[in-house]
Design a protein around this motif. Structure first.
Motif, short mmCIF file in Angstrom:
data_model
loop_
_atom_site.label_atom_id
_atom_site.label_comp_id
_atom_site.label_asym_id
_atom_site.label_seq_id
_atom_site.Cartn_x
_atom_site.Cartn_y
_atom_site.Cartn_z
N GLN A 28 0.81 -1.21 0.00
CA GLN A 28 0.00 0.00 0.00
C GLN A 28 0.85 1.26 0.00
O GLN A 28 0.38 2.31 -0.40
CB GLN A 28 -0.94 0.02 1.21
CG GLN A 28 -2.11 -0.93 1.07
CD GLN A 28 -3.07 -0.77 2.21
OE1 GLN A 28 -2.71 -0.98 3.36
NE2 GLN A 28 -4.29 -0.42 1.89
N ILE A 29 2.06 1.17 0.46
CA ILE A 29 2.95 2.33 0.51
C ILE A 29 4.21 1.95 -0.25
O ILE A 29 4.73 0.85 -0.12
CB ILE A 29 3.23 2.74 1.96
CG1 ILE A 29 1.92 3.21 2.60
CG2 ILE A 29 4.28 3.84 2.01
CD1 ILE A 29 2.04 3.70 4.00
N TYR A 41 -4.83 4.11 2.02
CA TYR A 41 -3.76 4.23 1.05
C TYR A 41 -4.04 3.27 -0.10
O TYR A 41 -4.99 2.52 -0.05
CB TYR A 41 -2.41 3.97 1.74
CG TYR A 41 -2.17 4.99 2.82
CD1 TYR A 41 -1.62 6.23 2.50
CD2 TYR A 41 -2.55 4.77 4.12
CE1 TYR A 41 -1.44 7.20 3.47
CE2 TYR A 41 -2.37 5.74 5.10
CZ TYR A 41 -1.82 6.94 4.76
OH TYR A 41 -1.64 7.91 5.72
#
Length: 101
Positions: free
Chosen positions: A55-56, A88
């Motif tokens: 997600q990051i 995110y």
């Protein structure tokens, strides 16, 4: 349980200082310039970043987000735990490995 950690820290912190400082509620120490200054007892603040793998993009992004969350947690007067509620990017799709026969 996470919310109890800063409270337990605050309850234990005064025992590390002499009785005079405990009674005053602060301690004196030299600042960065060497001049005496009064300080409140240290506190603990927690910023939580709930994300899944993928997600990051990078560890630098995680670090920058955690710095932001720490500042938000420290700015809160009573509650010293802040959980990021933002969403995110989509998590990475799991890769299924198949055994070869």
């Amino acid at each position: 349980r996470l919310h109890a950690i800063p409270q337990a820290f605050a309850a234990q912190m005064p025992r590390f200082f002499d009785p005079v400082a405990r009674e005053r509620g602060w301690y004196a120490a030299a600042n960065r310039r060497g001049a005496p200054q009064h300080y409140d007892f240290p506190t603990l603040s927690i910023g939580v970043l709930p994300v899944c793998a993928g997600q990051i993009e990078s560890h630098r992004e995680v670090s920058a987000l955690l710095v932001e969350l720490k500042h938000v947690a420290k700015a809160q007067m009573q509650e010293r735990v802040f959980v990021d509620r933002r969403e995110y990017g989509p998590p990475a799709q799991p890769v299924l490995l198949q055994r070869r026969a």
